[in-house]
Write a protein that holds these residues in place. Structure first.
Motif, PDB file in Angstrom:
ATOM      1  N   THR A  51       0.844  -1.197   0.000  1.00  0.00           N
ATOM      2  CA  THR A  51       0.000   0.000   0.000  1.00  0.00           C
ATOM      3  C   THR A  51       0.877   1.244   0.000  1.00  0.00           C
ATOM      4  OG1 THR A  51      -1.690  -1.192   1.279  1.00  0.00           O
ATOM      5  CG2 THR A  51      -1.870   1.209   1.166  1.00  0.00           C
ATOM      6  N   ALA A  52       0.631   2.120  -0.969  1.00  0.00           N
ATOM      7  CA  ALA A  52       1.376   3.379  -1.052  1.00  0.00           C
ATOM      8  C   ALA A  52       0.512   4.403  -1.765  1.00  0.00           C
ATOM      9  CB  ALA A  52       2.688   3.190  -1.807  1.00  0.00           C
ATOM     10  N   ARG A  58      -1.648  -6.421  -4.801  1.00  0.00           N
ATOM     11  CA  ARG A  58      -1.449  -7.746  -4.214  1.00  0.00           C
ATOM     12  C   ARG A  58      -0.363  -8.508  -4.975  1.00  0.00           C
ATOM     13  NH1 ARG A  58      -7.370  -9.798  -2.033  1.00  0.00           N
ATOM     14  NH2 ARG A  58      -7.991  -7.759  -1.205  1.00  0.00           N
ATOM     15  N   TRP A  59       0.419  -9.220  -4.191  1.00  0.00           N
ATOM     16  CA  TRP A  59       1.482 -10.070  -4.721  1.00  0.00           C
ATOM     17  C   TRP A  59       1.362 -11.461  -4.118  1.00  0.00           C
ATOM     18  CZ3 TRP A  59       4.664  -8.423  -8.483  1.00  0.00           C
ATOM     19  CH2 TRP A  59       4.976  -7.066  -8.593  1.00  0.00           C
ATOM     20  N   GLN A 172       1.839  -0.442 -10.098  1.00  0.00           N
ATOM     21  CA  GLN A 172       2.216  -1.433  -9.092  1.00  0.00           C
ATOM     22  C   GLN A 172       3.717  -1.424  -8.845  1.00  0.00           C
ATOM     23  OE1 GLN A 172       0.470  -5.267  -9.688  1.00  0.00           O
ATOM     24  NE2 GLN A 172       1.386  -6.157  -7.864  1.00  0.00           N
ATOM     25  N   ALA A 173       4.491  -1.246  -9.908  1.00  0.00           N
ATOM     26  CA  ALA A 173       5.952  -1.230  -9.751  1.00  0.00           C
ATOM     27  C   ALA A 173       6.397  -0.037  -8.904  1.00  0.00           C
ATOM     28  CB  ALA A 173       6.623  -1.191 -11.117  1.00  0.00           C
ATOM     29  N   VAL A 188       3.876  -2.765   3.647  1.00  0.00           N
ATOM     30  CA  VAL A 188       3.767  -4.135   3.153  1.00  0.00           C
ATOM     31  C   VAL A 188       3.400  -5.067   4.299  1.00  0.00           C
ATOM     32  CG1 VAL A 188       6.240  -4.632   3.479  1.00  0.00           C
ATOM     33  CG2 VAL A 188       4.913  -5.992   1.851  1.00  0.00           C
ATOM     34  N   GLY A 189       2.530  -6.012   3.992  1.00  0.00           N
ATOM     35  CA  GLY A 189       2.158  -7.058   4.940  1.00  0.00           C
ATOM     36  C   GLY A 189       1.907  -8.334   4.181  1.00  0.00           C
ATOM     37  N   CYS A 190       2.179  -9.469   4.816  1.00  0.00           N
ATOM     38  CA  CYS A 190       1.995 -10.764   4.156  1.00  0.00           C
ATOM     39  C   CYS A 190       1.256 -11.718   5.086  1.00  0.00           C
ATOM     40  CB  CYS A 190       3.337 -11.386   3.784  1.00  0.00           C
ATOM     41  SG  CYS A 190       4.265 -10.478   2.525  1.00  0.00           S
TER      42      CYS A 190
END
Length: 295
Positions: A51-52, A58-59, A172-173, A188-190
């Protein structure tokens, strides 16, 4: 299987995923690898979110891990943030940011580099750090790349038959590079299952040196590193979350913010650490990566 059943029987779930992978590969062949990876992560429910600037992307965990390596190496080399955005957009188009062992003719790896065109041996190209460094070597030879459109800069390196396609990945990049380079904090979170084996602090120290050129210290089942700036500390912390699928990281803490591994929605956010009345606040730039312990 419901989510509750899945959590109650993680081994059964993993076994089912493994069987699905074998069956899908048998049906699709090597060329179906990328699609199979997507299917496996969809079934398992594991994913990462970046998120930015108000946008969320999503990855799959393996993609996030590769994007983290790509970005860390740009930081290590002292390149502008634009370089990581170009590299990630390129890898998204070429391999979906997966370290694939196949491609057009003899193309391999994240950037679909060809041994026959002087990019290195097949073994070298399949090392994400090697292939990323060779991409940046070529990018730095492009005069004014930091001021170019992402697609134009990517095409100057790749010389693709469909050079304009890189542009579709710019949003996204850029967001991913911003988070993983530490310009955007806590972005970032996973959501990840518990690892099946303990993490190795020594391996994390070696990977930290390889990707960032930073020296970490082993402290029990954790690795501690204190970069020289807050943004670099967040780059390392974000890297640690994005690479948790490979390293076995269970918690990552920087200053008084902490990410904790789980399959819950809380794994996409960073919590605030509450200090006790006798506890001292840590160095604001200290990053602690806590790994899975032996059972």
């Amino acid at each position: 299987m419901t989510l509750a059943e899945e959590r109650a029987h993680p081994r059964r779930t993993r076994r089912g995923i493994a069987v699905l992978t074998v069956l899908a590969l048998g049906a699709a062949g090597v060329a179906g690898y990328v699609g199979v990876q997507r299917l496996v992560h969809a079934v398992s429910g594991e994913q990462c979110r970046v998120t930015a600037a108000g946008s969320e992307y999503r990855w799959a965990p393996d993609q996030a891990s590769n994007a983290a390596a790509i970005t860390a190496i740009s930081v290590k080399r002292g390149l502008p943030a634009r370089a990581a955005s170009i590299a990630i957009a390129t890898a998204m188009q070429e391999s979906k940011v997966r370290n694939v062992r196949f491609g057009d003719r003899d193309s391999l790896g994240l950037f679909q580099q060809r041994p026959s065109q002087g990019w290195g041996t097949a073994q070298q190209i399949l090392d994400p750090e090697y292939s990323t460094n060779t991409f940046y070597d070529a990018l730095e030879k492009v005069d004014g790349y930091a001021d170019m459109d992402i697609a134009e800069a990517a095409q100057a390196v790749q010389r693709s038959a469909a050079g304009s396609a890189y542009a579709q990945h710019e949003g996204q990049a850029r967001a991913t590079a911003s988070v993983l380079s530490g310009q955007t904090h806590a972005g970032v979170g996973c959501a990840l299952r518990d690892p099946s084996s303990p993490g190795s602090p020594q391996d994390v120290v070696a990977l930290l040196e390889k990707d960032f050129g930073l020296e970490g210290t082993v402290s029990g089942d954790s690795v501690v590193v204190t970069p020289e700036s807050t943004d670099l500390a967040w780059a390392v912390a974000s890297w640690a979350v994005a690479r948790a699928t490979d390293t076995g990281a269970m918690q990552v803490q920087v200053d008084l913010r902490r990410w904790t591994r789980s399959m819950e929605d809380s794994a996409f956010t960073w919590s605030t650490v509450r200090l006790g009345p006798t506890e001292d606040a840590p160095d604001p730039n200290q990053v602690r990566i806590s790994l899975a312990r032996p059972s």
